[in-house]
Design a protein around this motif. Structure first.
Motif, PDB file in Angstrom:
ATOM      1  N   VAL A  96    -105.288   0.797 -74.220  1.00 15.51           N
ATOM      2  CA  VAL A  96    -104.557  -0.376 -73.131  1.00 15.51           C
ATOM      3  C   VAL A  96    -104.177  -0.161 -71.663  1.00 15.51           C
ATOM      4  O   VAL A  96    -104.622   1.361 -71.579  1.00 15.51           O
ATOM      5  N   GLY A  97    -103.765  -0.162 -70.814  1.00 21.55           N
ATOM      6  CA  GLY A  97    -103.575  -0.214 -69.007  1.00 21.55           C
ATOM      7  C   GLY A  97    -104.285  -1.044 -68.121  1.00 21.55           C
ATOM      8  O   GLY A  97    -104.973  -1.829 -68.365  1.00 21.55           O
ATOM      9  N   ALA A  98    -105.182   0.164 -67.611  1.00 24.16           N
ATOM     10  CA  ALA A  98    -106.112  -0.629 -66.091  1.00 24.16           C
ATOM     11  C   ALA A  98    -107.100   0.110 -65.604  1.00 24.16           C
ATOM     12  O   ALA A  98    -106.715   1.359 -64.869  1.00 24.16           O
ATOM     13  N   THR A 152     -95.140   2.204 -69.939  1.00 22.25           N
ATOM     14  CA  THR A 152     -94.531   0.917 -69.715  1.00 22.25           C
ATOM     15  C   THR A 152     -95.130  -0.048 -68.996  1.00 22.25           C
ATOM     16  O   THR A 152     -94.056  -0.471 -67.771  1.00 22.25           O
ATOM     17  N   SER A 153     -96.186  -0.132 -68.472  1.00 17.67           N
ATOM     18  CA  SER A 153     -97.183  -1.265 -68.618  1.00 17.67           C
ATOM     19  C   SER A 153     -96.550  -3.014 -68.564  1.00 17.67           C
ATOM     20  O   SER A 153     -97.064  -2.787 -69.749  1.00 17.67           O
ATOM     21  N   GLY A 196    -102.011   6.713 -69.901  1.00 17.27           N
ATOM     22  CA  GLY A 196    -102.005   5.604 -71.099  1.00 17.27           C
ATOM     23  C   GLY A 196    -101.988   5.051 -70.445  1.00 17.27           C
ATOM     24  O   GLY A 196    -102.968   4.067 -69.617  1.00 17.27           O
ATOM     25  N   THR A 197    -100.361   3.565 -70.253  1.00 19.64           N
ATOM     26  CA  THR A 197    -100.652   2.306 -69.575  1.00 19.64           C
ATOM     27  C   THR A 197     -99.787   2.231 -68.686  1.00 19.64           C
ATOM     28  O   THR A 197    -100.292   1.476 -68.148  1.00 19.64           O
ATOM     29  N   THR A 198     -99.610   2.988 -68.151  1.00 19.89           N
ATOM     30  CA  THR A 198     -99.008   3.660 -67.022  1.00 19.89           C
ATOM     31  C   THR A 198     -99.540   4.150 -66.070  1.00 19.89           C
ATOM     32  O   THR A 198    -100.468   5.133 -65.815  1.00 19.89           O
ATOM     33  N   PRO A 199     -99.423   2.914 -64.199  1.00 16.50           N
ATOM     34  CA  PRO A 199     -99.607   3.141 -62.945  1.00 16.50           C
ATOM     35  C   PRO A 199     -99.935   4.853 -62.881  1.00 16.50           C
ATOM     36  O   PRO A 199     -97.782   5.143 -62.550  1.00 16.50           O
ATOM     37  N   SER A 221     -93.689   3.724 -61.186  1.00 20.45           N
ATOM     38  CA  SER A 221     -94.924   3.737 -60.141  1.00 20.45           C
ATOM     39  C   SER A 221     -94.264   2.027 -59.915  1.00 20.45           C
ATOM     40  O   SER A 221     -95.505   1.914 -59.476  1.00 20.45           O
ATOM     41  N   VAL A 222     -93.938   1.329 -60.472  1.00 19.47           N
ATOM     42  CA  VAL A 222     -93.686   0.626 -60.337  1.00 19.47           C
ATOM     43  C   VAL A 222     -93.653  -0.682 -58.450  1.00 19.47           C
ATOM     44  O   VAL A 222     -92.742  -0.434 -58.176  1.00 19.47           O
ATOM     45  N   ARG A 223     -94.832  -0.359 -57.749  1.00 20.04           N
ATOM     46  CA  ARG A 223     -94.307  -0.926 -56.082  1.00 20.04           C
ATOM     47  C   ARG A 223     -95.356  -2.062 -56.578  1.00 20.04           C
ATOM     48  O   ARG A 223     -95.863  -2.918 -56.750  1.00 20.04           O
ATOM     49  N   GLY A 224     -94.519  -3.091 -55.214  1.00 18.61           N
ATOM     50  CA  GLY A 224     -94.707  -4.526 -55.192  1.00 18.61           C
ATOM     51  C   GLY A 224     -94.418  -4.728 -56.428  1.00 18.61           C
ATOM     52  O   GLY A 224     -94.212  -6.365 -56.085  1.00 18.61           O
ATOM     53  N   ALA A 225     -93.281  -4.771 -56.751  1.00 13.42           N
ATOM     54  CA  ALA A 225     -92.669  -5.737 -57.880  1.00 13.42           C
ATOM     55  C   ALA A 225     -91.949  -7.031 -57.099  1.00 13.42           C
ATOM     56  O   ALA A 225     -90.583  -6.195 -56.670  1.00 13.42           O
TER      57      ALA A 225
END
Length: 922
Positions: A9-11, A75-76, A304-307, A624-628
């Protein structure tokens, strides 16, 4: 024992599967699937030939990336999920199957061996394999995940399945344990793509493992116990993030435009990689000639899947660049001044006292002599004590600490530990203070949970400070008369050796303008850029007798228009969690945002960075959700930028579940960060955008139900009209406001009166009302993406392009709005609703009659018909007294499995009739 199974999972920059393939002579199986380059691993599981994981518990993953740095589920928002099963028989036969589809959940714990029942359709199925049919983005995907028993009876969701055999459509029995199924199917091809069954049955039982339909016995491999015939099998599950969330400090920290990269090292999983020194991917220490005034450290990647990222800058504590890297012999234990902290899991701060712990040695919890305050003698934390070497370093005599701490707020900012111990030692790495174990991540041994973690060191050249100037991803508001914006750089020169400053502007890499000014204490340079779908790079150089030094390099700079979205959760539009809700297909490099939409005043005020916008985000989150900017904002920005050719910045200040009083202006202190209005206004002012806002989209009202002290409809009316006036005061260039009429329900019980208030706001100058009727992707409160937020954004774009860009639309840009209701016959058995726009032709679905209410009579609406500029209602009988008419639409019925079409009255653009309340029939 079967081979390792991976779930991802993830980026990531380099997924493990791809990296492994690079060393193989020839890629095989899932390694040949090109699309996996955009996916990340989540779990890794050594699948035994026989296993008993009762109820899906105790699955022995070798790698588990389902939790973030805060030790909570990652939580991505996810776009796609992919599964691969690769098997080798004892006889050497190799079979494999791959399946990917739109994510059905954002919870990575639901993507592994299941502990709960998930039987549902999935969209966008792609399959590859040695013995399965190849399809791409096809319909017919179906998953059967559960830990219990099941029957061969075909599921009602897939009635085409057989009921005499276990195949692509079975029915779970409801028990939480008993057998276990983890199957992916292509129902259109009547095919099981991959299956792992029987793991919740009993100890010692062989597993059912297979790809494609089993040729004999049950097609989905149930009861096959095929594990006994396998020498190895690998299950891999990957995910693709829905949004390109910022994972690097360079994407999230604006001041880094003034810094130069000194070192870049990928953090290894074990100490073996650094046993002979750090193999830096970038090492600019030999070429650094200029004195530097500041030093910055960054640790970033996907956890994990979280930046996950953390950043610390401070006054330079040495002029030796070698001392700034990972120490293999020296010990640095010292305070540092003017600490700046930013990150996904830290408390942001400026002007703090910092502390460095950089050494290859072992170290103890005890406090050293003259220790700064704040440390504990019973835990490894912000102050520890390095011990003399008693053996080889790296090796048995060392351990290794690379830690930066914030003493003012008693937090670890970043840490990389264990890299100087024995080669097999698992490295520890973390951002922020560790939620469990030792606060400074000592002994965490968690580097394996990271994907592509990097430790970077930066320095800021001394002598020139830029006070005003562009930063990465910045949007400058355009002058619509010239379709350009002016980029201005104002610098403070403190080094007498600087003789001149240069500013170079590049468009798509080509130099388009250059300017030079002689060095004075204060220098100003400026240059125009065009508002277009092209990015500019601005460089500022300092000239000295010894040569030129780069002072600032701002990339991806654009000019364009500015919009604001405000309201509650449907303005947040973070994603409803239904299948295929990710807005990633509409991401655009020409949509930007500024600052951080956090309810925490400290976090909001300290984030003054520009971002490429993303759709998905977390309402009220401190992650870490920036730019949303939300799914609604993402699609609106993309559509406007693509259709007008002008980049856009969208600032979203919405906060879910809040009444209209929450959004009001504090007239004594309009930019008070303790208020929602002040936080949004502060972002706009600091970004140079307050006078450039062209339009506001307002979507709020569900919470204004008059209950428990919440505003009534009349108070909602007064509050919104007050906001309209305040926006025009503070957003001096505001041209238009678009009020989105709320939908029925969403926890409210008195919608109709608020809907009527909102409908009447269309009479306010510079204000339009947009409908939500006609959107089927609605679950009773929020929306799916494709048939919800995306469609609403397209309607808003149509109206904005008409009002602000002078585009004449081919279909209506306004929803149908009732003007009056009149009796159509002397018997008072028919009602005609005339529209404010008599040119609109409506389509009426017969079932929409159920949404009309006649007040003051027991007579009902029996039928509905439409024409140009009107709606006609046939009644069940004659009406003898005065009546009024109410139309509130209906809540949606979208679920995780389906978005059914429902009955509406819509115009040629698909916009539904605006809701209205107690419209007199005359």
């Amino acid at each position: 024992m079967l081979a390792v199974a991976v779930i991802a999972v993830g980026a990531s920059l380099t997924p493990p599967v791809q990296a492994a393939a690079a060393h193989a002579a020839e890629p095989t199986g899932c390694e040949t699937v090109d699309e996996l380059s955009g996916y990340l691993p989540l779990y890794e599981l050594n699948v035994p030939r026989a296993a008993y994981w009762r109820g899906g518990a105790g699955v022995p993953y070798a790698v588990n990336r389902s939790v973030g740095p805060d030790n909570k589920p990652s939580t991505s928002y996810l776009d796609r999920v992919a599964y691969c099963l690769d098997t080798v028989t004892a006889a050497g036969g190799h079979e494999w199957a791959y399946a990917s589809f739109d994510a059905f959940t954002n919870n990575p714990r639901l993507l592994g061996v299941p502990s709960t029942t998930i039987a549902r359709r999935v969209t966008g199925l792609t399959t590859w394999g040695s013995n399965v049919k190849h399809v791409e983005r096809a319909e017919g995907g179906y998953i059967e995940f559960w830990p219990g028993t099941y029957r061969a009876t075909a599921s009602p969701s897939v009635p085409s399945g057989g009921s005499s055999a276990y195949d692509f459509s079975d029915t779970p029995s409801g028990a939480g344990t008993g057998y276990g199924s983890m199957q992916v199917h292509n129902t259109a091809a009547r095919e099981t793509v991959l299956a792992l069954n029987g793991w919740s049955h009993s100890r010692g039982r062989y597993l059912d493992v297979g790809t494609g339909n089993q040729k004999t016995g049950q097609p989905d491999w149930t009861f096959s116990q095929s594990g006994r015939r396998l020498s190895s099998a690998t299950l891999k599950v990957y995910v693709k993030p829905a949004t390109p969330n910022a994972t690097r400090c360079e994407q999230t920290v604006g001041e880094l435009a003034d810094y130069q990269l000194l070192y870049d090292a990928e953090v290894p999983r074990t100490a073996a990689a650094w046993a002979h020194g750090v193999p830096y991917a970038v090492d600019n220490s030999a070429s650094l000639r200029t004195p530097f005034s500041r030093v910055a450290y960054c640790l970033d990647g996907m956890y994990g899947t979280t930046p996950a990222w953390s950043y610390a800058s401070m006054n330079a504590w040495t002029q030796d660049p070698k001392a700034l890297g990972v120490p293999m012999s020296a010990t640095v234990r010292r305070t540092v001044a003017e600490l700046t902290v930013r990150g996904s899991h830290v408390r942001p701060s400026d002007h703090s006292a910092g502390y460095l712990e950089l050494w290859p040695n072992r170290y103890g919890r005890e406090l050293p002599p003259s220790a700064p305050p704040g440390g504990s003698a019973t835990a490894w934390d912000i102050v520890d004590n390095p011990r003399p070497a008693t053996g080889q370093i790296p090796g048995t005599g060392g351990y290794g600490s690379f830690q930066v701490h914030d003493l003012t707020h008693r937090q670890t900012v970043l840490a990389v530990n264990g890299w100087a111990h024995t080669p097999q030692t698992r490295v520890s790495a973390g951002v922020g203070t560790a939620p469990v174990g030792q606060p400074d991540w000592t002994f965490a041994e968690n580097a394996g949970r990271w994907t592509a973690p990097h430790l970077r060191v930066y320095v800021k050249p001394a002598g020139v400070d830029i006070v005003t100037g562009p930063t990465n991803a910045q949007l400058y508001p355009r002058d619509r008369a010239t379709n350009t914006a002016t980029v201005t750089v104002r610098s403070h020169v403190t080094d007498p050796d600087v003789t001149a400053l240069h500013m170079n502007v590049y468009r798509a890499g080509a130099l388009v303008s250059t300017q030079q000014v002689p060095a004075e204490e204060w220098c100003t340079m400026s240059a125009p850029i065009t508002a277009e779908r092209a990015s500019y790079t601005v460089e500022v150089w300092a000239q000295r007798p010894s040569g030129t030094t780069l002072v600032r390099r701002a990339t991806d700079v654009v000019a364009g228009d500015v919009y604001v979205i405000q309201g509650q959760s449907n303005a947040v539009a973070a994603g409803a969690g239904h299948a295929g809700t990710a807005s990633s297909m509409d991401h655009s490099p020409w949509v930007r945002t500024f600052g951080y939409d956090s309810p925490d005043p400290v976090r909001s005020v300290l984030d003054r960075n520009w971002y490429r916008a993303t759709g998905e985000g977390f309402e009220g989150s401190h992650t870490s959700v920036r730019g949303a900017i939300g799914q609604l904002g993402m699609r609106l920005g993309q559509d406007l930028a693509d259709r007008t050719g002008v980049p856009v910045a969208i600032l979203n200040g919405a906060d879910g579940g809040k009444p209209s009083t929450f959004f009001q202006r504090s007239d004594g202190r309009p930019n008070d960060p303790a208020t929602n209005y002040g936080r949004l206004l502060g972002r706009l002012v600091d970004g140079g955008l307050a006078g450039a806002v062209r339009a506001v989209i307002w979507y709020q009202g569900e919470s204004d139900n008059g209950l428990n002290g919440k505003p009534t409809a009349a108070q909602h009316n007064a509050n919104v009209r007050s906001l309209l006036a305040d926006w025009r005061t503070d957003f001096t260039g505001l041209e238009h406001v678009y009020v989105v009429q709320i939908r029925k329900h969403c926890g409210a019980v008195r919608n109709a009166a608020v809907q009527e208030v909102q409908r009447r706001l269309a009479a306010v100058a510079g204000t339009s009302v947009m409908t939500t009727m006609g959107l089927d992707g609605h679950d009773g409160c929020h929306y799916t993406y494709r048939s919800g937020y995306r469609q609403l954004a397209d309607w808003l774009s149509l109206a904005i392009r008409r009002d602000l860009h002078g585009v004449r639309p081919a279909t209506p840009a306004d929803p149908p709005n009732p003007l009056r209701a009149v009796w159509e016959d002397p018997a008072h058995s028919r009602i005609r609703i005339d529209l404010t726009d008599a040119t609109q032709t409506l389509r009426c679905d017969a079932g929409s009659k159920a949404d009309f209410i006649l007040n003051g009579t027991t007579v009902k609406v029996a039928g509905v018909s439409c024409g140009t500029g009107r709606v006609s209602l046939a009644l069940t009988g004659r009406v003898t007294g005065p009546v009024s008419l109410t139309y509130t639409g209906h809540p949606g019925r979208a679920t995780d499995s389906a978005t059914p079409a429902t009955a509406w009255l819509v115009n040629a653009s698909g916009m539904g009739l605006l809701a209205f309340d107690r419209l007199p029939v005359g």
